[in-house]
Design a protein around this motif. Structure first.
Motif, mmCIF file in Angstrom:
data_model
loop_
_atom_site.group_PDB
_atom_site.id
_atom_site.type_symbol
_atom_site.label_atom_id
_atom_site.label_comp_id
_atom_site.label_asym_id
_atom_site.label_seq_id
_atom_site.Cartn_x
_atom_site.Cartn_y
_atom_site.Cartn_z
ATOM 1 N N GLU A 42 0.822 -1.214 0.000
ATOM 2 C CA GLU A 42 0.000 0.000 0.000
ATOM 3 C C GLU A 42 0.858 1.268 0.000
ATOM 4 O O GLU A 42 0.361 2.352 -0.302
ATOM 5 N N ASP A 43 2.158 1.138 0.324
ATOM 6 C CA ASP A 43 3.044 2.300 0.324
ATOM 7 C C ASP A 43 3.645 2.576 -1.060
ATOM 8 O O ASP A 43 4.293 3.612 -1.268
ATOM 9 N N VAL A 44 3.479 1.631 -1.965
ATOM 10 C CA VAL A 44 4.086 1.771 -3.296
ATOM 11 C C VAL A 44 3.231 2.713 -4.135
ATOM 12 O O VAL A 44 2.040 2.486 -4.321
ATOM 13 N N GLN A 45 3.851 3.778 -4.639
ATOM 14 C CA GLN A 45 3.083 4.823 -5.333
ATOM 15 C C GLN A 45 2.919 4.560 -6.829
ATOM 16 O O GLN A 45 1.998 5.063 -7.452
ATOM 17 N N PHE A 46 3.851 3.794 -7.409
ATOM 18 C CA PHE A 46 3.756 3.532 -8.854
ATOM 19 C C PHE A 46 4.573 2.295 -9.184
ATOM 20 O O PHE A 46 5.440 1.876 -8.391
ATOM 21 N N ALA A 47 4.301 1.716 -10.342
ATOM 22 C CA ALA A 47 5.067 0.548 -10.787
ATOM 23 C C ALA A 47 5.187 0.547 -12.300
ATOM 24 O O ALA A 47 4.270 0.961 -13.015
ATOM 25 N N TYR A 48 6.345 0.097 -12.763
ATOM 26 C CA TYR A 48 6.551 -0.228 -14.175
ATOM 27 C C TYR A 48 6.965 -1.682 -14.221
ATOM 28 O O TYR A 48 7.821 -2.109 -13.438
ATOM 29 N N GLY A 49 6.351 -2.449 -15.120
ATOM 30 C CA GLY A 49 6.702 -3.861 -15.149
ATOM 31 C C GLY A 49 6.400 -4.498 -16.477
ATOM 32 O O GLY A 49 5.650 -3.948 -17.289
ATOM 33 N N GLY A 50 6.998 -5.659 -16.694
ATOM 34 C CA GLY A 50 6.725 -6.338 -17.955
ATOM 35 C C GLY A 50 7.231 -7.757 -18.011
ATOM 36 O O GLY A 50 8.037 -8.189 -17.184
ATOM 37 N N SER A 51 6.708 -8.471 -18.997
ATOM 38 C CA SER A 51 7.200 -9.806 -19.336
ATOM 39 C C SER A 51 7.127 -9.941 -20.848
ATOM 40 O O SER A 51 6.432 -9.177 -21.509
ATOM 41 N N MET A 52 7.846 -10.901 -21.377
ATOM 42 C CA MET A 52 7.787 -11.164 -22.821
ATOM 43 C C MET A 52 6.679 -12.159 -23.124
ATOM 44 O O MET A 52 5.940 -11.996 -24.080
ATOM 45 N N ALA A 53 6.545 -13.170 -22.286
ATOM 46 C CA ALA A 53 5.673 -14.306 -22.637
ATOM 47 C C ALA A 53 4.746 -14.721 -21.505
ATOM 48 O O ALA A 53 4.106 -15.777 -21.594
ATOM 49 N N ALA A 54 4.664 -13.930 -20.435
ATOM 50 C CA ALA A 54 3.888 -14.380 -19.269
ATOM 51 C C ALA A 54 2.800 -13.387 -18.870
ATOM 52 O O ALA A 54 2.348 -13.379 -17.731
ATOM 53 N N GLY A 55 2.376 -12.579 -19.801
ATOM 54 C CA GLY A 55 1.198 -11.752 -19.543
ATOM 55 C C GLY A 55 1.511 -10.332 -19.119
ATOM 56 O O GLY A 55 2.663 -9.950 -18.930
ATOM 57 N N ALA A 56 0.442 -9.553 -18.976
ATOM 58 C CA ALA A 56 0.553 -8.131 -18.649
ATOM 59 C C ALA A 56 0.827 -7.951 -17.170
ATOM 60 O O ALA A 56 0.084 -8.443 -16.311
ATOM 61 N N ALA A 57 1.915 -7.214 -16.870
ATOM 62 C CA ALA A 57 2.350 -7.061 -15.478
ATOM 63 C C ALA A 57 1.287 -6.403 -14.605
ATOM 64 O O ALA A 57 1.131 -6.749 -13.429
ATOM 65 N N ASP A 58 0.537 -5.460 -15.172
ATOM 66 C CA ASP A 58 -0.370 -4.689 -14.313
ATOM 67 C C ASP A 58 -1.503 -5.542 -13.731
ATOM 68 O O ASP A 58 -2.131 -5.137 -12.754
#
Lengths: 380, 143
Positions: A42-58
Motif C-alpha cells: 500500500e506504500d508503493v506509489q507507482f510501478a513499471y513492469g513487464g514480461s515477454m511471454a507471461a502476460g501483462a504485469a499490471d
C-alpha cells in the motif's frame, strides 16, 4: 535532478517452477522486495513492469492489492526489465513520485526460443530454419574468435565459471559445477558453441523498490544509488540477432552506445567498476561484451580469462551470480536479476560468492532482440 | 514436380534463381527483403532489384539441432545439421542464408559462395517448397 536509490530487492527463484505462473513469480518478487524495503504494497506509489511471454504485469494488482496505484506495462524485448527500471527512475527524477517499483518476470517453453517473424504463410525466415537466436550468437563469436584468437577452451572456462558461481547462488537454476572438459564434450548446438556454453530460456521474477535518494535512509541502512540507466537500439551497420541481412559497412552495436552513455551519465569509467554482470546468452557473448562494455581491448580476454581476472576473486569479477548460463533467461526478469545481484554485492550480502575488497561500483549489461541493449551503473 | 518459393517476392525462381531486394535511389543502400523506406538515409524512394548470386562467406555456424516447427518447414524427424552463414554480396549487402556445407572443416570466412535452391517440404498440391541457400563454388584449381 533528484538522485534515485534502490532500497528493496526481491526475487523469485530462477529455473523451472511447475504450477506457478510467470505472473505469480512476479508477485512473489514484489512481495519480497517491499518486505526488504520494510514497507507494504500500500506504500508503493507507482510501478513499471513487464514480461515477454507471461502476460501483462499490471494484472498482478489483483493479487497484490487493489490500491489504485499507477501501474504501467513495459514491453521492450530483451531490455524489458532495464526499460522498466529506466522509466521508474525517470518518474522519481521528474518529481512525480517518491517511491515505486520496477518488476520483470517471465516463463518460456523449453528449448530454444520459438521466433515467428511473420504471419502463417509469410514467415519465410522461420520456415527456412533461420529464426534462431542461437545461430546469431554462434556466428558472432565464430568470426570474433578467428579474428582475435579466442579459443574453445576460453569459452569453456567462461561457462565453467558460470556454473561454479551458480552453485553458490541459492536463487540460480543450474547449481552443479561442470568441468571445462564436460562443457567442451557436450553436444555441439551451433558451432563453435556446445550445449553447456548456452543459457536456456527459463522462468523467474525480480522486483526492485526505488525511491528518492534523499529519503533512502527511511527504508534501509544500506542504500545503493542508481548512477546511470541507459537503453539503446541498433544503428545502421551493426550486426544484430535475427537479421536477415546486414549492411556492408560496420558500425558498433547498441551495447557500445549504451555503455558509453552510461559511463558519461555516471561520471564513472570502466576502471572504476568493481563487479560487472554482462549478458552471457552463451559463453562467447560474455567474452565479446567484456570488450564492448569497455573493460578490455578486443582479444585481451583470452589472457584475462586464463589468468582468472573475471573470477569472483579476480580483478574484474564478471557474472558473480552465475549469469544467464546458470540462471537461465526469463526475458522480462533477466536484466533486473543482474541489478539484484549487484545490490547484494554492494551491500556485502552475497554470502559465499561475495566479491572481496568491499566493492563500491557495480555494472550491468543486457543485450538481446531486436538489437537492443540496457546498461546500469550502481554505487554505494 | 513443380517448385514454389517459400514466400513470393523473396526469391525468384528461374534458370538463374535470385533473391529480390530493394535499392535506395537516394543513397544506393541495398536491403533484403524489400521494404519501402531506407534504413540508412530514411528516404522512401526504393526500387526493386535482383541481388547478386555470388559472394563471399562473412561468418558461419552449423545448426546442430532441429529448429522448432512451426515455424520451421523442413524435416525435423530426420534432421540433418545444416550450415548457416552471412554471404557478402559485392557492393550490395550481407545476406543470411542456409549453407549446403555443414562440415566445420570445410567452411571458412572469405570462401566463394553461390546461390542455390534448398528444398524444405511439399505443399498440398504436391509442389516442392524451396528456400534459398549458398554453396561453395568449386575451386577451379587443378594443382
Amino acid at each position: 535532478m533528484t538522485d534515485v536509490a534502490i532500497v528493496g530487492i526481491g526475487m523469485h527463484e530462477f529455473g523451472r517452477t511447475e504450477d506457478v505462473s510467470g505472473l505469480q513469480q512476479g508477485v512473489v518478487a514484489v512481495r519480497r522486495a517491499v518486505a526488504d524495503a520494510g514497507i507494504g504494497w500500500e506504500d508503493v506509489q507507482f510501478a513499471y513492469g513487464g514480461s515477454m511471454a507471461a502476460g501483462a504485469a499490471d494484472t498482478m494488482v489483483s493479487h497484490l492489492g487493489l490500491t489504485g496505484l499507477q501501474f504501467i506495462n513495459v514491453a521492450n524485448g530483451c531490455a524489458t526489465g532495464g526499460s522498466a527500471l529506466f522509466t521508474a527512475a525517470n518518474a522519481i527524477q521528474a518529481g512525480a513520485y517518491d517511491v515505486g517499483i520496477a518488476v520483470g518476470f517471465d516463463k518460456h517453453e523449453r528449448g530454444a526460443f520459438r521466433v515467428r517473424t511473420g504471419s502463417r504463410g509469410k514467415d519465410w525466415y522461420g520456415a527456412s530454419g533461420l529464426a534462431l537466436t542461437t545461430q546469431f550468437f554462434a556466428m558472432k563469436i565464430n568470426r570474433y574468435a578467428e579474428r582475435y584468437g579466442i579459443t574453445p577452451r576460453t569459452l569453456a572456462r567462461v561457462a565453467a565459471k558460470a556454473y561454479r558461481n551458480g552453485a553458490e547462488n541459492p536463487m540460480a537454476w543450474r547449481r552443479k559445477p561442470l568441468s571445462e572438459d564436460e562443457i567442451l564434450a557436450s553436444p555441439m548446438l551451433s558451432y563453435p558453441l556446445t550445449h553447456y556454453m548456452f543459457c536456456s530460456p527459463g522462468e523467474g521474477g525480480v522486483a526492485l523498490v526505488l525511491c528518492r535518494a534523499d529519503q533512502a535512509h527511511r527504508y534501509t541502512a544500506t542504500p545503493t544509488y542508481l548512477r546511470a540507466a541507459v537503453v539503446r537500439s541498433r544503428r545502421f551497420g551493426s550486426f544484430e540477432v535475427l537479421s536477415p541481412w546486414i549492411a556492408l559497412e560496420d558500425a558498433p552495436g547498441p551495447t557500445v552506445d549504451a555503455s558509453r552513455a552510461a559511463y558519461e551519465m555516471a561520471g564513472i569509467g570502466p576502471d572504476d567498476v568493481d563487479v560487472a554482470q554482462l549478458q552471457d546468452t552463451e559463453a562467447g557473448a560474455e567474452v565479446m561484451h567484456m570488450a564492448e562494455n569497455g573493460f578490455c581491448e578486443d582479444g585481451e580476454q583470452e589472457r584475462m580469462i586464463a589468468e582468472g581476472e573475471t573470477e569472483i576473486s579476480g580483478r574484474l569479477p564478471v557474472n558473480t551470480d552465475g549469469g544467464c548460463i546458470a540462471n537461465g533467461e526469463p526475458i522480462g526478469a533477466s536484466g533486473l536479476r543482474q541489478v539484484y545481484e549487484n545490490v547484494l554485492q554492494l551491500r556485502g550480502d552475497a554470502g559465499t560468492r561475495q566479491v572481496p575488497g568491499d566493492p563500491r561500483v557495480a555494472y550491468t549489461h543486457v543485450y538481446g532482440a531486436p538489437g537492443i541493449s540496457a546498461v546500469t551503473i550502481l554505487s554505494r | 514436380m513443380a517448385q514454389v518459393p517459400v514466400v513470393e517476392d523473396i526469391l525468384e525462381l528461374s534458370d538463374e534463381p535470385h533473391l529480390v531486394g530493394s535499392r535506395c535511389r537516394s543513397c544506393g543502400t541495398h536491403v533484403f527483403p524489400r521494404q519501402d523506406g531506407c534504413p540508412r538515409c530514411t528516404a522512401t524512394d526504393m526500387e526493386r532489384v535482383a541481388l547478386a548470386r555470388r559472394g563471399t562467406l562473412w561468418t558461419w555456424t552449423v545448426q546442430g539441432f532441429a529448429p522448432k516447427a512451426p515455424p520451421y518447414l523442413g524435416d525435423t524427424e530426420h534432421f540433418e545439421p545444416f550450415g548457416v552463414g552471412y554471404v557478402e554480396l559485392p557492393h550490395e549487402l550481407k545476406v543470411e542464408a542456409r549453407l549446403t556445407e555443414a562440415d566445420p572443416e570445410r567452411l571458412h570466412v572469405g570462401m566463394e559462395m553461390e546461390l542455390v535452391l534448398v528444398p524444405l517440404s511439399t505443399d498440398d498440391d504436391g509442389n516442392e517448397i524451396v528456400t534459398f541457400g549458398f554453396q561453395p563454388v568449386e575451386e577451379e584449381r587443378s594443382s
